[in-house]
Enzyme design. Structure first.
Site, PDB file in Angstrom:
ATOM      1  CG  HIS A  54      37.084  42.415  34.278  1.00 26.69           C
ATOM      2  ND1 HIS A  54      38.180  41.594  34.276  1.00 26.69           N
ATOM      3  CD2 HIS A  54      37.566  43.668  34.455  1.00 26.69           C
ATOM      4  CE1 HIS A  54      39.273  42.317  34.437  1.00 26.69           C
ATOM      5  NE2 HIS A  54      38.929  43.570  34.562  1.00 26.69           N
ATOM      6  CG  ASP A  68      38.006  38.342  34.068  1.00 27.53           C
ATOM      7  OD1 ASP A  68      38.069  39.064  33.057  1.00 27.53           O
ATOM      8  OD2 ASP A  68      38.135  38.781  35.226  1.00 27.53           O
ATOM      9  CB  SER A  94      41.380  45.131  35.857  1.00 22.12           C
ATOM     10  OG  SER A  94      41.517  44.906  34.485  1.00 22.12           O
TER      11      SER A  94
END
Length: 525
Positions: free
Chosen positions: A494, A466, A234
């Site tokens: 994710h 995602d 991320s």
């Protein structure tokens, strides 16, 4: 807007730490207008290869390792300059943790991990997941290492509001229906910013991603590694890519999972992310109506109708919040309910929990389940204390990019595009983009490309559905990086590594253990 962290559940049901991004707190009026990256923005310039003499004491320090209190892990403190432009003006002490390579096999060095955020504790992630949950072959050959970035968790955390004020802040209506409610939202953002400025004034100027990346290079040297080996998820991909751009000659094996696109201004990032959450919700909706316990529609109900039903539920909560049984007497209003739903979009294994929470809230007027999802998202404990995730998140984002909107009027003008991107979440996510308008520190960053010319192969991982880091960002970052290699996971949720795809895990493990990047165009399910 803001990044957030969401708990991930393993296939065995154990709650694990995993950072997931929510929307960035900034935007620039200039820069690219599409998600494919742009040649209109400058590339990040690499730093000189020679370490400045003023930084030599930091690069040459010795860490004093001690028992962490967590079996198998050691902890230490590392000093870095508060301001790299003025190393003698004061230091920051960063928290570092490691779990030494378990063997058998030759040790390959250190593997630094970061779960994202910004604001997530890498040390907590290491101790609760990576140091015990990464593949045994990887843990056998690498010392697993984490450092909480400056301003985060154990590394001189940014502080803004106390628990009671945070409770009020998280319940603020982010879909104002009239000027009075818009003023209340603005006042909430101002109050949060003022709290940060009052409690962390000096630190707020020095928590940028560039500075955190420079800290990682100090750690690399202190650990005795010639090159950095790193897995970032991320926001951690932005941190890792920034490192590569600054120190391309020191790049070892870098995995950037759930990639961000640094070339985009944040309003575009926010809009893409809003669409990403809509995509994830559509997947949830299709799955939900196949089941007998879906509270948002019967079998065969179209996903668009499921979204309308959820939006109608949010509107009812906006007018009439429902009880939760919370000892602090918090009720479930639209803001907390929306956060709870968004939290469940990060991992499809949480969809069952979301269905149950929605059923209780809609049919039984019991908001406890959605409140629990929201509290987990904000890292609020049972005693009403919050981790510094939200504070650090805003501090980094508001420093990395200029504010998304300057006035409520600008948000209103942008509402149609956000609501088109997501009929369910668009309005609230657009208003959440206003928070950096009132930040007490001017931003130091702008959108930029990261090329990292001369770096070793860098693996960029993108998941097709995602919610927080849309797949197109991974494609763009892989194209920007001179040695980028895109690895695609065709799936939901994710990030991809360690989420159940044997194909993804095998490809990344082969790269980490043998230095073999995935084949060009490799796609996994």
């Amino acid at each position: 807007m803001y990044f957030r962290r969401s708990p991930r559940r393993s296939r065995t049901g154990v709650t694990l730490f995993s950072l997931a991004a929510l929307l960035v707190s900034g935007c620039s009026a200039a820069g690219p207008t599409s998600s494919g990256g742009s040649t209109a923005v400058a590339a990040l310039v690499a730093l000189p290869q020679a370490t400045p003499s003023a930084l030599a004491p930091y690069y040459g320090q010795k860490l004093s390792w001690r028992d962490c209190g967590v079996p198998g892990f050691q902890c230490a403190g590392m000093k870095v300059p508060l301001d790299y432009a003025a190393p003698g003006a004061g230091d920051i002490r960063l928290a570092v943790a490691r779990r030494k390579a378990t063997g058998p096999g030759k040790r390959l060095g250190s593997l630094l991990v970061n779960p994202g955020g910004p604001g997530g504790s890498a040390v907590g992630y290491l101790q609760n997941y990576a140091g015990i949950g990464y593949p045994a072959g990887v843990r056998a050959r690498y010392d697993m290492v984490a450092v909480d970035p400056r301003g985060v968790a154990r590394s001189e955390p940014v502080e803004c509001l106390d628990g009671r004020d945070m409770d009020t802040f998280t319940q603020t209506d982010t879909t104002p229906d009239n000027p009075r409610e818009a003023t209340e939202l603005v006042d909430a953002y101002k109050g949060f910013a003022e709290g940060c400025g009052a409690r962390s004034a000096k630190l707020l100027r020095h928590v940028s991603t560039v500075e955190a990346a420079r800290d990682m290079d100090v750690l690399r040297a202190v650990l005795g590694d010639r090159r950095l080996t790193y897995v970032g998820a991320s926001y951690g991909t932005f941190l890792g890519a920034t490192y590569a751009g600054l120190f391309p000659d020191r790049v070892g094996r870098l995995v950037l999972d759930g990639a961000m696109d640094p070339s985009l201004p944040a309003r575009r990032l926010n809009l893409d992310q809003t669409a990403g959450f809509e995509t994830a919700f559509q997947s949830f909706a299709k799955d939900c109506v196949r089941r007998s316990d879906c509270p948002l529609g019967a079998k065969g109900t179209a996903p668009a109708e499921v979204g309308k039903n959820l939006k109608a539920f949010f509107r009812r909560l906006d007018a009439h919040p429902i009880p939760t049984g919370d000892p602090d007497h918090r009720k479930l209003g639209e803001a907390l309910a929306t956060t709870g739903v968004i939290a469940a979009m990060y991992d499809e294994s949480t969809w069952e929990q979301l269905r149950q929470a929605l059923t209780s809230a809609i049919k039984e007027k019991d908001g406890a389940g959605l409140l629990a999802l929201s509290d987990g998202y904000y890292e609020r404990d049972a005693d009403g204390r919050y981790a510094n995730l939200m504070a650090a998140n805003a501090a980094v984002n508001c420093l990395d990019l200029p504010g998304a909107f300057s006035t409520p009027g600008q948000v209103r003008e942008a509402l149609p595009s956000f609501e088109k991107a997501s009929p369910v979440f668009g309005e609230g996510l657009a208003w959440a983009s206003l928070n950096c308008a009132y930040w007490p520190v001017r931003p130091t960053g702008e959108p930029h490309r990261i090329e990292a010319k001369g770096a070793a192969p860098i693996v960029v991982v993108g998941t097709t559905r995602d919610p927080a880091t849309p797949y197109r960002w991974a494609r763009s970052l892989a194209r920007q990086l001179s040695s980028g290699r895109l690895l695609t996971y065709d799936g939901d949720g994710h990030t991809a590594y360690g989420r159940g795809s044997a194909c993804i895990d095998a490809a990344i493990d082969a790269y980490l253990l043998h230095g073999t990047p995935p084949a060009k165009g490799k796609r996994c399910t």
